[in-house]
Scaffold this motif. Sequence first.
Motif, PDB file in Angstrom:
ATOM      1  N   ASP A  17     -57.173 -36.941  15.945  1.00 49.40           N
ATOM      2  CA  ASP A  17     -56.792 -38.395  16.406  1.00 49.40           C
ATOM      3  C   ASP A  17     -55.298 -38.652  16.576  1.00 49.40           C
ATOM      4  O   ASP A  17     -54.559 -39.463  17.121  1.00 49.40           O
ATOM      5  N   ASP A  18     -54.797 -38.114  15.466  1.00 47.84           N
ATOM      6  CA  ASP A  18     -53.378 -38.357  14.899  1.00 47.84           C
ATOM      7  C   ASP A  18     -52.330 -37.456  15.920  1.00 47.84           C
ATOM      8  O   ASP A  18     -51.318 -37.793  15.926  1.00 47.84           O
ATOM      9  N   GLN A  19     -52.753 -36.385  16.593  1.00 46.88           N
ATOM     10  CA  GLN A  19     -51.877 -35.672  17.331  1.00 46.88           C
ATOM     11  C   GLN A  19     -51.367 -36.558  18.529  1.00 46.88           C
ATOM     12  O   GLN A  19     -50.136 -36.653  18.938  1.00 46.88           O
ATOM     13  N   SER A  20     -52.146 -37.455  19.179  1.00 51.22           N
ATOM     14  CA  SER A  20     -51.368 -38.406  20.126  1.00 51.22           C
ATOM     15  C   SER A  20     -50.799 -39.379  19.456  1.00 51.22           C
ATOM     16  O   SER A  20     -49.631 -39.747  20.037  1.00 51.22           O
ATOM     17  N   LEU A  21     -51.065 -39.999  18.205  1.00 53.81           N
ATOM     18  CA  LEU A  21     -50.272 -40.942  17.608  1.00 53.81           C
ATOM     19  C   LEU A  21     -48.711 -40.167  17.316  1.00 53.81           C
ATOM     20  O   LEU A  21     -47.718 -40.684  17.524  1.00 53.81           O
ATOM     21  N   LEU A  22     -48.842 -39.066  16.726  1.00 61.16           N
ATOM     22  CA  LEU A  22     -47.323 -38.351  16.415  1.00 61.16           C
ATOM     23  C   LEU A  22     -46.718 -37.991  17.737  1.00 61.16           C
ATOM     24  O   LEU A  22     -45.492 -38.204  17.700  1.00 61.16           O
ATOM     25  N   ALA A  23     -47.506 -37.682  18.711  1.00 65.95           N
ATOM     26  CA  ALA A  23     -46.776 -37.392  20.097  1.00 65.95           C
ATOM     27  C   ALA A  23     -45.902 -38.816  20.524  1.00 65.95           C
ATOM     28  O   ALA A  23     -44.879 -38.903  20.920  1.00 65.95           O
ATOM     29  N   ASP A  24     -46.603 -39.967  20.358  1.00 69.12           N
ATOM     30  CA  ASP A  24     -46.178 -41.091  20.708  1.00 69.12           C
ATOM     31  C   ASP A  24     -44.754 -41.570  19.813  1.00 69.12           C
ATOM     32  O   ASP A  24     -43.772 -42.256  20.389  1.00 69.12           O
ATOM     33  N   LEU A  25     -44.873 -41.041  18.608  1.00 73.14           N
ATOM     34  CA  LEU A  25     -44.175 -41.648  17.456  1.00 73.14           C
ATOM     35  C   LEU A  25     -42.545 -40.627  17.715  1.00 73.14           C
ATOM     36  O   LEU A  25     -41.760 -41.309  17.777  1.00 73.14           O
ATOM     37  N   GLN A  44     -41.915 -44.937  10.957  1.00 71.73           N
ATOM     38  CA  GLN A  44     -43.421 -44.711  11.378  1.00 71.73           C
ATOM     39  C   GLN A  44     -43.448 -43.104  11.201  1.00 71.73           C
ATOM     40  O   GLN A  44     -44.769 -42.839  10.693  1.00 71.73           O
ATOM     41  N   LEU A  45     -42.411 -42.275  11.440  1.00 69.24           N
ATOM     42  CA  LEU A  45     -42.750 -40.788  11.358  1.00 69.24           C
ATOM     43  C   LEU A  45     -42.859 -40.503   9.516  1.00 69.24           C
ATOM     44  O   LEU A  45     -43.799 -39.408   9.375  1.00 69.24           O
ATOM     45  N   LEU A  46     -42.221 -40.992   8.877  1.00 68.05           N
ATOM     46  CA  LEU A  46     -42.205 -40.944   7.456  1.00 68.05           C
ATOM     47  C   LEU A  46     -43.730 -41.374   7.181  1.00 68.05           C
ATOM     48  O   LEU A  46     -44.336 -40.665   6.150  1.00 68.05           O
ATOM     49  N   ALA A  47     -44.099 -42.546   7.440  1.00 67.08           N
ATOM     50  CA  ALA A  47     -45.631 -43.176   7.114  1.00 67.08           C
ATOM     51  C   ALA A  47     -46.672 -41.964   7.431  1.00 67.08           C
ATOM     52  O   ALA A  47     -47.594 -42.014   6.951  1.00 67.08           O
ATOM     53  N   PHE A  48     -46.413 -41.518   8.747  1.00 65.87           N
ATOM     54  CA  PHE A  48     -47.435 -40.521   9.383  1.00 65.87           C
ATOM     55  C   PHE A  48     -47.436 -39.181   8.354  1.00 65.87           C
ATOM     56  O   PHE A  48     -48.523 -38.942   8.094  1.00 65.87           O
ATOM     57  N   GLN A  53     -50.092 -36.070   4.001  1.00 65.80           N
ATOM     58  CA  GLN A  53     -49.910 -35.331   2.731  1.00 65.80           C
ATOM     59  C   GLN A  53     -51.287 -36.113   1.919  1.00 65.80           C
ATOM     60  O   GLN A  53     -51.893 -35.278   1.112  1.00 65.80           O
ATOM     61  N   MET A  54     -51.526 -37.363   1.991  1.00 64.20           N
ATOM     62  CA  MET A  54     -52.784 -38.022   1.379  1.00 64.20           C
ATOM     63  C   MET A  54     -53.877 -37.182   1.747  1.00 64.20           C
ATOM     64  O   MET A  54     -54.692 -36.927   1.017  1.00 64.20           O
ATOM     65  N   GLN A  55     -53.931 -36.951   3.006  1.00 68.82           N
ATOM     66  CA  GLN A  55     -55.349 -36.351   3.564  1.00 68.82           C
ATOM     67  C   GLN A  55     -55.594 -35.010   2.985  1.00 68.82           C
ATOM     68  O   GLN A  55     -56.532 -34.536   2.752  1.00 68.82           O
ATOM     69  N   ILE A  56     -54.255 -34.258   2.926  1.00 72.94           N
ATOM     70  CA  ILE A  56     -54.367 -32.898   2.121  1.00 72.94           C
ATOM     71  C   ILE A  56     -54.828 -32.954   0.659  1.00 72.94           C
ATOM     72  O   ILE A  56     -55.709 -32.066   0.362  1.00 72.94           O
TER      73      ILE A  56
END
Length: 98
Positions: A17-25, A44-48, A53-56
């Motif tokens: 899901d985050d791949q498209s969000l990352l591309a947008d950012l 926003q990129l830092l928050a992402f 990192q929290m998921q890891i």
Amino acid sequence: FRQAMQVQAQIARNVQDDQSLLADLVNHSQGAGGALEAQQAASQLLAFSAKQQMQIQEIMAAQYRAETQDAARKAQSEEAARIATQKFLGGSDAYKGN
């Protein structure tokens, strides 16, 4: 292990899901017109990145929990087997021929 697998599956879905969000950012960051807009995109990129990192950390904690529970189960099983063997063989007088 089931909980670890569920956490891993959820994080895998989040990554997809985050791949498209990352591309947008990234696109937003690259297309930033002014300093404030660029700073907001960087934030926003830092928050992402922090989210990832929290998921890891979450997946590592779930894995370590599963490994610890497995080690405890193995230790308990080994102790039960030791006790069962001791009961089966009896005490030290069993082979003295009294």
